[in-house]
Write a protein that holds these residues in place. Sequence first.
Motif, PDB file in Angstrom:
ATOM      1  N   GLU A  13       0.846  -1.201   0.000  1.00 37.93           N
ATOM      2  CA  GLU A  13       0.000   0.000   0.000  1.00 37.93           C
ATOM      3  C   GLU A  13       0.882   1.252   0.000  1.00 37.93           C
ATOM      4  O   GLU A  13       0.656   2.185  -0.777  1.00 37.93           O
ATOM      5  CB  GLU A  13      -0.926   0.018   1.204  1.00 37.93           C
ATOM      6  CG  GLU A  13      -1.789   1.275   1.266  1.00 37.93           C
ATOM      7  CD  GLU A  13      -2.682   1.346   2.475  1.00 37.93           C
ATOM      8  OE1 GLU A  13      -3.516   2.276   2.515  1.00 37.93           O
ATOM      9  OE2 GLU A  13      -2.569   0.507   3.385  1.00 37.93           O
ATOM     10  N   ALA A  14       1.876   1.265   0.865  1.00 32.71           N
ATOM     11  CA  ALA A  14       2.781   2.415   0.952  1.00 32.71           C
ATOM     12  C   ALA A  14       3.556   2.592  -0.352  1.00 32.71           C
ATOM     13  O   ALA A  14       3.747   3.729  -0.820  1.00 32.71           O
ATOM     14  CB  ALA A  14       3.730   2.251   2.130  1.00 32.71           C
ATOM     15  N   LEU A  15       4.001   1.502  -0.945  1.00 30.63           N
ATOM     16  CA  LEU A  15       4.737   1.560  -2.202  1.00 30.63           C
ATOM     17  C   LEU A  15       3.890   2.187  -3.301  1.00 30.63           C
ATOM     18  O   LEU A  15       4.347   3.080  -4.021  1.00 30.63           O
ATOM     19  CB  LEU A  15       5.180   0.154  -2.616  1.00 30.63           C
ATOM     20  CG  LEU A  15       5.933   0.048  -3.938  1.00 30.63           C
ATOM     21  CD1 LEU A  15       7.314   0.683  -3.827  1.00 30.63           C
ATOM     22  CD2 LEU A  15       6.055  -1.410  -4.353  1.00 30.63           C
ATOM     23  N   LEU A  16       2.644   1.761  -3.425  1.00 34.99           N
ATOM     24  CA  LEU A  16       1.769   2.302  -4.462  1.00 34.99           C
ATOM     25  C   LEU A  16       1.482   3.776  -4.201  1.00 34.99           C
ATOM     26  O   LEU A  16       1.549   4.596  -5.128  1.00 34.99           O
ATOM     27  CB  LEU A  16       0.463   1.499  -4.540  1.00 34.99           C
ATOM     28  CG  LEU A  16      -0.597   2.020  -5.515  1.00 34.99           C
ATOM     29  CD1 LEU A  16      -0.039   2.225  -6.915  1.00 34.99           C
ATOM     30  CD2 LEU A  16      -1.798   1.083  -5.526  1.00 34.99           C
ATOM     31  N   HIS A  71       0.083  -0.949  -8.676  1.00 36.78           N
ATOM     32  CA  HIS A  71       1.482  -0.616  -8.928  1.00 36.78           C
ATOM     33  C   HIS A  71       1.918  -1.113 -10.304  1.00 36.78           C
ATOM     34  O   HIS A  71       2.701  -0.455 -10.994  1.00 36.78           O
ATOM     35  CB  HIS A  71       2.392  -1.188  -7.839  1.00 36.78           C
ATOM     36  CG  HIS A  71       3.763  -0.617  -7.911  1.00 36.78           C
ATOM     37  ND1 HIS A  71       4.763  -1.208  -8.639  1.00 36.78           N
ATOM     38  CD2 HIS A  71       4.290   0.511  -7.370  1.00 36.78           C
ATOM     39  CE1 HIS A  71       5.852  -0.464  -8.533  1.00 36.78           C
ATOM     40  NE2 HIS A  71       5.589   0.582  -7.773  1.00 36.78           N
ATOM     41  N   ALA A  72       1.400  -2.239 -10.726  1.00 37.34           N
ATOM     42  CA  ALA A  72       1.740  -2.758 -12.059  1.00 37.34           C
ATOM     43  C   ALA A  72       1.288  -1.790 -13.155  1.00 37.34           C
ATOM     44  O   ALA A  72       2.028  -1.559 -14.123  1.00 37.34           O
ATOM     45  CB  ALA A  72       1.119  -4.132 -12.259  1.00 37.34           C
ATOM     46  N   TRP A  73       0.108  -1.211 -13.028  1.00 34.65           N
ATOM     47  CA  TRP A  73      -0.358  -0.230 -14.014  1.00 34.65           C
ATOM     48  C   TRP A  73       0.581   0.971 -14.053  1.00 34.65           C
ATOM     49  O   TRP A  73       0.974   1.425 -15.130  1.00 34.65           O
ATOM     50  CB  TRP A  73      -1.774   0.243 -13.674  1.00 34.65           C
ATOM     51  CG  TRP A  73      -2.839  -0.627 -14.222  1.00 34.65           C
ATOM     52  CD1 TRP A  73      -3.472  -1.655 -13.589  1.00 34.65           C
ATOM     53  CD2 TRP A  73      -3.400  -0.571 -15.536  1.00 34.65           C
ATOM     54  NE1 TRP A  73      -4.388  -2.233 -14.426  1.00 34.65           N
ATOM     55  CE2 TRP A  73      -4.369  -1.583 -15.618  1.00 34.65           C
ATOM     56  CE3 TRP A  73      -3.174   0.247 -16.624  1.00 34.65           C
ATOM     57  CZ2 TRP A  73      -5.117  -1.797 -16.771  1.00 34.65           C
ATOM     58  CZ3 TRP A  73      -3.928   0.036 -17.772  1.00 34.65           C
ATOM     59  CH2 TRP A  73      -4.883  -0.980 -17.842  1.00 34.65           C
ATOM     60  N   LEU A  74       0.942   1.470 -12.888  1.00 37.95           N
ATOM     61  CA  LEU A  74       1.804   2.643 -12.829  1.00 37.95           C
ATOM     62  C   LEU A  74       3.204   2.322 -13.351  1.00 37.95           C
ATOM     63  O   LEU A  74       3.789   3.101 -14.113  1.00 37.95           O
ATOM     64  CB  LEU A  74       1.871   3.135 -11.387  1.00 37.95           C
ATOM     65  CG  LEU A  74       2.324   4.562 -11.176  1.00 37.95           C
ATOM     66  CD1 LEU A  74       1.419   5.543 -11.903  1.00 37.95           C
ATOM     67  CD2 LEU A  74       2.358   4.874  -9.702  1.00 37.95           C
ATOM     68  N   ASP A  75       3.720   1.192 -12.972  1.00 34.13           N
ATOM     69  CA  ASP A  75       5.044   0.781 -13.420  1.00 34.13           C
ATOM     70  C   ASP A  75       5.064   0.583 -14.935  1.00 34.13           C
ATOM     71  O   ASP A  75       6.022   0.992 -15.616  1.00 34.13           O
ATOM     72  CB  ASP A  75       5.464  -0.495 -12.693  1.00 34.13           C
ATOM     73  CG  ASP A  75       6.961  -0.700 -12.679  1.00 34.13           C
ATOM     74  OD1 ASP A  75       7.702   0.284 -12.473  1.00 34.13           O
ATOM     75  OD2 ASP A  75       7.389  -1.849 -12.849  1.00 34.13           O
ATOM     76  N   ALA A  76       4.029  -0.004 -15.482  1.00 28.58           N
ATOM     77  CA  ALA A  76       3.953  -0.189 -16.939  1.00 28.58           C
ATOM     78  C   ALA A  76       3.888   1.164 -17.640  1.00 28.58           C
ATOM     79  O   ALA A  76       4.553   1.364 -18.664  1.00 28.58           O
ATOM     80  CB  ALA A  76       2.735  -1.043 -17.298  1.00 28.58           C
ATOM     81  N   GLY A  77       3.109   2.092 -17.099  1.00 32.03           N
ATOM     82  CA  GLY A  77       3.045   3.431 -17.684  1.00 32.03           C
ATOM     83  C   GLY A  77       4.393   4.128 -17.665  1.00 32.03           C
ATOM     84  O   GLY A  77       4.768   4.818 -18.620  1.00 32.03           O
ATOM     85  N   ALA A  78       5.134   3.937 -16.579  1.00 31.15           N
ATOM     86  CA  ALA A  78       6.474   4.520 -16.492  1.00 31.15           C
ATOM     87  C   ALA A  78       7.398   3.877 -17.526  1.00 31.15           C
ATOM     88  O   ALA A  78       8.176   4.559 -18.193  1.00 31.15           O
ATOM     89  CB  ALA A  78       7.030   4.341 -15.084  1.00 31.15           C
ATOM     90  N   GLU A  88      16.342   6.004  -9.393  1.00 24.08           N
ATOM     91  CA  GLU A  88      17.006   5.377  -8.246  1.00 24.08           C
ATOM     92  C   GLU A  88      15.947   4.998  -7.225  1.00 24.08           C
ATOM     93  O   GLU A  88      14.888   5.603  -7.145  1.00 24.08           O
ATOM     94  CB  GLU A  88      18.003   6.357  -7.616  1.00 24.08           C
ATOM     95  CG  GLU A  88      19.095   6.832  -8.540  1.00 24.08           C
ATOM     96  CD  GLU A  88      20.054   5.739  -8.951  1.00 24.08           C
ATOM     97  OE1 GLU A  88      20.367   4.873  -8.106  1.00 24.08           O
ATOM     98  OE2 GLU A  88      20.487   5.737 -10.112  1.00 24.08           O
ATOM     99  N   GLY A  89      16.250   3.979  -6.439  1.00 22.16           N
ATOM    100  CA  GLY A  89      15.347   3.604  -5.358  1.00 22.16           C
ATOM    101  C   GLY A  89      14.491   2.396  -5.677  1.00 22.16           C
ATOM    102  O   GLY A  89      14.750   1.670  -6.635  1.00 22.16           O
ATOM    103  N   HIS A  90      13.465   2.235  -4.906  1.00 21.37           N
ATOM    104  CA  HIS A  90      12.661   1.019  -4.911  1.00 21.37           C
ATOM    105  C   HIS A  90      11.283   1.162  -5.548  1.00 21.37           C
ATOM    106  O   HIS A  90      10.522   0.198  -5.601  1.00 21.37           O
ATOM    107  CB  HIS A  90      12.471   0.550  -3.460  1.00 21.37           C
ATOM    108  CG  HIS A  90      11.654   1.519  -2.653  1.00 21.37           C
ATOM    109  ND1 HIS A  90      12.170   2.696  -2.181  1.00 21.37           N
ATOM    110  CD2 HIS A  90      10.370   1.471  -2.261  1.00 21.37           C
ATOM    111  CE1 HIS A  90      11.221   3.340  -1.525  1.00 21.37           C
ATOM    112  NE2 HIS A  90      10.125   2.625  -1.560  1.00 21.37           N
ATOM    113  N   LEU A  91      10.939   2.344  -6.051  1.00 20.05           N
ATOM    114  CA  LEU A  91       9.565   2.581  -6.505  1.00 20.05           C
ATOM    115  C   LEU A  91       9.225   1.961  -7.851  1.00 20.05           C
ATOM    116  O   LEU A  91       8.094   1.525  -8.063  1.00 20.05           O
ATOM    117  CB  LEU A  91       9.286   4.072  -6.558  1.00 20.05           C
ATOM    118  CG  LEU A  91       9.276   4.809  -5.235  1.00 20.05           C
ATOM    119  CD1 LEU A  91       9.006   6.290  -5.454  1.00 20.05           C
ATOM    120  CD2 LEU A  91       8.254   4.212  -4.285  1.00 20.05           C
TER     121      LEU A  91
END
Length: 94
Positions: A13-16, A71-78, A88-91
Amino acid sequence: MPADLAEKTDRYEALLAEALAAAEPVAPEGTPLADATDQYEEMARSYLEDGRHFREHDDPVNALAAFSYGHAWLDAGARIGLFDVPTEGHLFTE
């Protein structure tokens, strides 16, 4: 040792939420890519809300799934260039 479900749900939840705050749309307004950006962000936000709803109703498994899908939707968009995100980092994945 397997991860504790409550801890993992908290973490996802925090990651998203953090990833949503960090992602900056970059597509030019009025273009099909801007429309896609809006849709990807809306899906991520909707899954965050859904996950929180599931948590409130004592359904941590579906909450975790919702946070993960969001998070998968956001990561795919990125990944396809709809968002400017920290490199950098874990996001986000590289």
